[in-house]
Write a protein that holds these residues in place. Structure first.
Motif, PDB file in Angstrom:
ATOM      1  N   ASP A  28     -16.480   8.436  -0.984  1.00 49.90           N
ATOM      2  CA  ASP A  28     -16.945   8.242   0.390  1.00 49.90           C
ATOM      3  C   ASP A  28     -17.753   6.968   0.562  1.00 49.90           C
ATOM      4  OD1 ASP A  28     -15.824  10.493   1.668  1.00 49.90           O
ATOM      5  OD2 ASP A  28     -17.361  11.774   0.766  1.00 49.90           O
ATOM      6  N   ASP A  29     -18.294   6.439  -0.543  1.00 51.60           N
ATOM      7  CA  ASP A  29     -19.180   5.285  -0.396  1.00 51.60           C
ATOM      8  C   ASP A  29     -18.785   4.060  -1.229  1.00 51.60           C
ATOM      9  OD1 ASP A  29     -19.775   6.537  -2.755  1.00 51.60           O
ATOM     10  OD2 ASP A  29     -21.928   6.440  -2.519  1.00 51.60           O
ATOM     11  N   TYR A  30     -17.661   4.117  -1.926  1.00 47.57           N
ATOM     12  CA  TYR A  30     -17.222   2.941  -2.681  1.00 47.57           C
ATOM     13  C   TYR A  30     -15.701   2.842  -2.689  1.00 47.57           C
ATOM     14  CZ  TYR A  30     -16.127  -0.296  -6.376  1.00 47.57           C
ATOM     15  OH  TYR A  30     -15.593  -1.338  -7.070  1.00 47.57           O
ATOM     16  N   TYR A  31     -15.218   1.630  -2.461  1.00 51.60           N
ATOM     17  CA  TYR A  31     -13.786   1.343  -2.518  1.00 51.60           C
ATOM     18  C   TYR A  31     -13.602   0.076  -3.355  1.00 51.60           C
ATOM     19  CZ  TYR A  31     -13.848   4.474   1.468  1.00 51.60           C
ATOM     20  OH  TYR A  31     -14.045   5.549   2.281  1.00 51.60           O
ATOM     21  N   PRO A  32     -12.705   0.090  -4.334  1.00 50.07           N
ATOM     22  CA  PRO A  32     -12.542  -1.092  -5.174  1.00 50.07           C
ATOM     23  C   PRO A  32     -11.937  -2.297  -4.444  1.00 50.07           C
ATOM     24  CG  PRO A  32     -10.964   0.598  -5.805  1.00 50.07           C
ATOM     25  CD  PRO A  32     -11.869   1.199  -4.784  1.00 50.07           C
ATOM     26  N   SER A  33     -11.297  -2.059  -3.308  1.00 56.02           N
ATOM     27  CA  SER A  33     -10.713  -3.161  -2.522  1.00 56.02           C
ATOM     28  C   SER A  33     -10.543  -2.682  -1.084  1.00 56.02           C
ATOM     29  CB  SER A  33      -9.368  -3.584  -3.103  1.00 56.02           C
ATOM     30  OG  SER A  33      -8.429  -2.532  -2.985  1.00 56.02           O
ATOM     31  N   THR A  34     -10.312  -3.632  -0.191  1.00 56.94           N
ATOM     32  CA  THR A  34     -10.087  -3.248   1.211  1.00 56.94           C
ATOM     33  C   THR A  34      -8.764  -2.510   1.368  1.00 56.94           C
ATOM     34  OG1 THR A  34      -9.150  -5.429   1.673  1.00 56.94           O
ATOM     35  CG2 THR A  34     -11.478  -5.117   2.174  1.00 56.94           C
ATOM     36  N   SER A  35      -7.772  -2.864   0.564  1.00 54.97           N
ATOM     37  CA  SER A  35      -6.495  -2.155   0.668  1.00 54.97           C
ATOM     38  C   SER A  35      -6.641  -0.709   0.196  1.00 54.97           C
ATOM     39  CB  SER A  35      -5.395  -2.879  -0.101  1.00 54.97           C
ATOM     40  OG  SER A  35      -5.730  -3.036  -1.447  1.00 54.97           O
ATOM     41  N   TYR A  36      -7.478  -0.467  -0.813  1.00 48.87           N
ATOM     42  CA  TYR A  36      -7.731   0.903  -1.266  1.00 48.87           C
ATOM     43  C   TYR A  36      -8.425   1.689  -0.151  1.00 48.87           C
ATOM     44  CZ  TYR A  36      -8.449   4.520  -4.790  1.00 48.87           C
ATOM     45  OH  TYR A  36      -8.394   5.690  -5.506  1.00 48.87           O
ATOM     46  N   LYS A  37      -9.373   1.057   0.498  1.00 51.10           N
ATOM     47  CA  LYS A  37     -10.075   1.696   1.618  1.00 51.10           C
ATOM     48  C   LYS A  37      -9.098   2.028   2.748  1.00 51.10           C
ATOM     49  CE  LYS A  37     -13.802   1.030   4.906  1.00 51.10           C
ATOM     50  NZ  LYS A  37     -14.842   0.150   5.418  1.00 51.10           N
TER      51      LYS A  37
ATOM     52  N   LEU B 151       0.855  -1.184   0.000  1.00 52.38           N
ATOM     53  CA  LEU B 151       0.000   0.000   0.000  1.00 52.38           C
ATOM     54  C   LEU B 151       0.889   1.230   0.000  1.00 52.38           C
ATOM     55  CD1 LEU B 151      -1.595  -2.393   1.474  1.00 52.38           C
ATOM     56  CD2 LEU B 151      -3.095  -0.594   2.237  1.00 52.38           C
ATOM     57  N   PHE B 152       0.817   1.997  -1.092  1.00 55.77           N
ATOM     58  CA  PHE B 152       1.651   3.178  -1.262  1.00 55.77           C
ATOM     59  C   PHE B 152       0.780   4.428  -1.217  1.00 55.77           C
ATOM     60  CE2 PHE B 152       3.628  -0.237  -3.701  1.00 55.77           C
ATOM     61  CZ  PHE B 152       4.899  -0.251  -3.192  1.00 55.77           C
ATOM     62  N   ASN B 153       1.221   5.417  -0.469  1.00 58.92           N
ATOM     63  CA  ASN B 153       0.616   6.744  -0.481  1.00 58.92           C
ATOM     64  C   ASN B 153       1.726   7.734  -0.788  1.00 58.92           C
ATOM     65  OD1 ASN B 153      -2.005   5.958   0.190  1.00 58.92           O
ATOM     66  ND2 ASN B 153      -1.586   6.032   2.366  1.00 58.92           N
ATOM     67  N   ALA B 154       1.578   8.455  -1.900  1.00 56.23           N
ATOM     68  CA  ALA B 154       2.601   9.408  -2.322  1.00 56.23           C
ATOM     69  C   ALA B 154       2.057  10.824  -2.155  1.00 56.23           C
ATOM     70  CB  ALA B 154       3.006   9.147  -3.766  1.00 56.23           C
ATOM     71  N   PHE B 155       2.641  11.583  -1.236  1.00 57.04           N
ATOM     72  CA  PHE B 155       2.236  12.956  -0.968  1.00 57.04           C
ATOM     73  C   PHE B 155       3.185  13.903  -1.688  1.00 57.04           C
ATOM     74  CE2 PHE B 155       0.534  10.622   2.577  1.00 57.04           C
ATOM     75  CZ  PHE B 155      -0.653  11.258   2.892  1.00 57.04           C
ATOM     76  N   LYS B 156       2.599  14.913  -2.314  1.00 53.54           N
ATOM     77  CA  LYS B 156       3.403  15.922  -2.990  1.00 53.54           C
ATOM     78  C   LYS B 156       2.787  17.284  -2.707  1.00 53.54           C
ATOM     79  CE  LYS B 156       5.306  16.641  -7.633  1.00 53.54           C
ATOM     80  NZ  LYS B 156       5.241  16.110  -9.004  1.00 53.54           N
ATOM     81  N   SER B 157       3.621  18.219  -2.330  1.00 57.70           N
ATOM     82  CA  SER B 157       3.158  19.558  -1.983  1.00 57.70           C
ATOM     83  C   SER B 157       3.252  20.467  -3.210  1.00 57.70           C
ATOM     84  CB  SER B 157       4.026  20.101  -0.851  1.00 57.70           C
ATOM     85  OG  SER B 157       3.495  21.282  -0.357  1.00 57.70           O
ATOM     86  N   PHE B 158       2.188  21.239  -3.456  1.00 60.97           N
ATOM     87  CA  PHE B 158       2.123  22.164  -4.584  1.00 60.97           C
ATOM     88  C   PHE B 158       1.829  23.570  -4.074  1.00 60.97           C
ATOM     89  CE2 PHE B 158       0.822  18.104  -6.362  1.00 60.97           C
ATOM     90  CZ  PHE B 158       1.482  18.058  -7.571  1.00 60.97           C
TER      91      PHE B 158
ATOM     92  N   CYS C 217      -5.894   2.584   2.481  1.00 56.42           N
ATOM     93  CA  CYS C 217      -5.057   3.708   2.023  1.00 56.42           C
ATOM     94  C   CYS C 217      -5.786   5.034   2.225  1.00 56.42           C
ATOM     95  CB  CYS C 217      -4.703   3.550   0.546  1.00 56.42           C
ATOM     96  SG  CYS C 217      -3.277   2.527   0.219  1.00 56.42           S
ATOM     97  N   VAL C 218      -7.057   5.086   1.827  1.00 59.53           N
ATOM     98  CA  VAL C 218      -7.837   6.324   1.947  1.00 59.53           C
ATOM     99  C   VAL C 218      -8.002   6.707   3.414  1.00 59.53           C
ATOM    100  CG1 VAL C 218     -10.117   7.353   1.569  1.00 59.53           C
ATOM    101  CG2 VAL C 218      -9.009   6.063  -0.261  1.00 59.53           C
ATOM    102  N   GLU C 219      -8.291   5.737   4.274  1.00 62.08           N
ATOM    103  CA  GLU C 219      -8.448   6.036   5.694  1.00 62.08           C
ATOM    104  C   GLU C 219      -7.140   6.547   6.309  1.00 62.08           C
ATOM    105  OE1 GLU C 219     -10.092   2.475   7.380  1.00 62.08           O
ATOM    106  OE2 GLU C 219     -12.102   2.914   6.614  1.00 62.08           O
ATOM    107  N   LEU C 220      -6.020   5.975   5.884  1.00 61.66           N
ATOM    108  CA  LEU C 220      -4.720   6.442   6.376  1.00 61.66           C
ATOM    109  C   LEU C 220      -4.475   7.886   5.940  1.00 61.66           C
ATOM    110  CD1 LEU C 220      -1.989   5.881   7.779  1.00 61.66           C
ATOM    111  CD2 LEU C 220      -1.150   5.108   5.552  1.00 61.66           C
ATOM    112  N   ILE C 221      -4.798   8.193   4.699  1.00 68.24           N
ATOM    113  CA  ILE C 221      -4.622   9.548   4.192  1.00 68.24           C
ATOM    114  C   ILE C 221      -5.440  10.533   5.016  1.00 68.24           C
ATOM    115  CG2 ILE C 221      -5.078  11.086   2.226  1.00 68.24           C
ATOM    116  CD1 ILE C 221      -4.577   8.559   0.430  1.00 68.24           C
ATOM    117  N   LYS C 222      -6.690  10.196   5.252  1.00 69.46           N
ATOM    118  CA  LYS C 222      -7.579  11.100   5.999  1.00 69.46           C
ATOM    119  C   LYS C 222      -7.075  11.325   7.428  1.00 69.46           C
ATOM    120  CE  LYS C 222     -11.830  10.275   3.414  1.00 69.46           C
ATOM    121  NZ  LYS C 222     -13.197   9.739   3.441  1.00 69.46           N
ATOM    122  N   THR C 223      -6.546  10.277   8.081  1.00 66.55           N
ATOM    123  CA  THR C 223      -6.055  10.483   9.440  1.00 66.55           C
ATOM    124  C   THR C 223      -4.747  11.281   9.459  1.00 66.55           C
ATOM    125  OG1 THR C 223      -4.905   8.344   9.427  1.00 66.55           O
ATOM    126  CG2 THR C 223      -7.118   8.379  10.354  1.00 66.55           C
TER     127      THR C 223
END
Length: 186
Positions: free
Chosen positions: A166-175, A115-122, A177-183
């Motif tokens: 907010d209401d659909y995730y293609p996989s549990t790993s995608y979900k 599970l990769f999350n890539a943050f980039k500042s603009f 990743c999104v939850e980690l980003i939000k926290t």
């Protein structure tokens, strides 16, 4: 016959899942952190630094998930903090660093979910930047699964742009990743 085309069918399944996320895409999320505070939050969560230079930083965390007594999943969470706006999310140097990170683990201890999350500042996000943010990866190959979500932190309006629903995730790993980003960004 379906066994012959299994990988092709799974590829279509993952592409259809991402297309559904695009159709139900959520709005940009307000963020209050910069890359340094994101790094601090990740270290507090148990992440370890792997690479750190003037262009990017890579942090990782490996988790063992036990489902039943027989089935075990090893997940490797990798967070990439891109400091240089000119570096692409799929830069070859980043790829080489992540490959080297995988080699740190003994063969039996290597993850089967990445599970990769890539943050980039603009300073300002433009249309071509938003297009790059929507280039997410979510697929499986054999017993290994890969998910990468790209996150753009726009300094001018303090919003985080990334592909999620907010209401659909293609996989549990995608979900996950999104939850980690939000926290991390809140």
């Amino acid at each position: 016959i379906s066994l012959l085309f299994r990988t092709v069918l799974l590829g279509y399944k993952y592409m259809a899942g991402i297309a559904r996320v695009v159709l139900k895409q959520g709005k940009p999320i307000n963020f209050y952190n910069n890359l340094d505070s994101i790094e601090y939050k990740l270290i507090q969560k148990g992440y370890q630094k792997y690479a750190n230079n003037e262009n990017y930083q890579i942090l990782y965390y490996q988790e063992n998930i036990v489902k039943k007594k027989v089935f075990r999943t090893k997940r490797l969470y990798v967070v990439i903090l891109i400091k240089d706006q000119t570096i692409d999310f799929y830069d070859k140097n980043l790829h080489d660093e992540i490959t080297a990170l995988q080699e740190l683990f003994p063969k039996k201890e290597r993850a089967n979910q990445y599970l990769f999350n890539a943050f980039k500042s603009f300073n300002n996000i433009y249309q071509e930047d938003i297009k790059a943010l929507s280039e997410v990866v979510s697929y499986g190959a054999g017993k290994q699964f890969f998910t990468q979500i790209n996150i753009g932190l726009n300094k001018s309006d303090k919003k985080a742009y990334f592909l999620y629903s907010d209401d659909y995730y293609p996989s549990t790993s995608y979900k996950d990743c999104v939850e980690l980003i939000k926290t991390i960004i809140s």
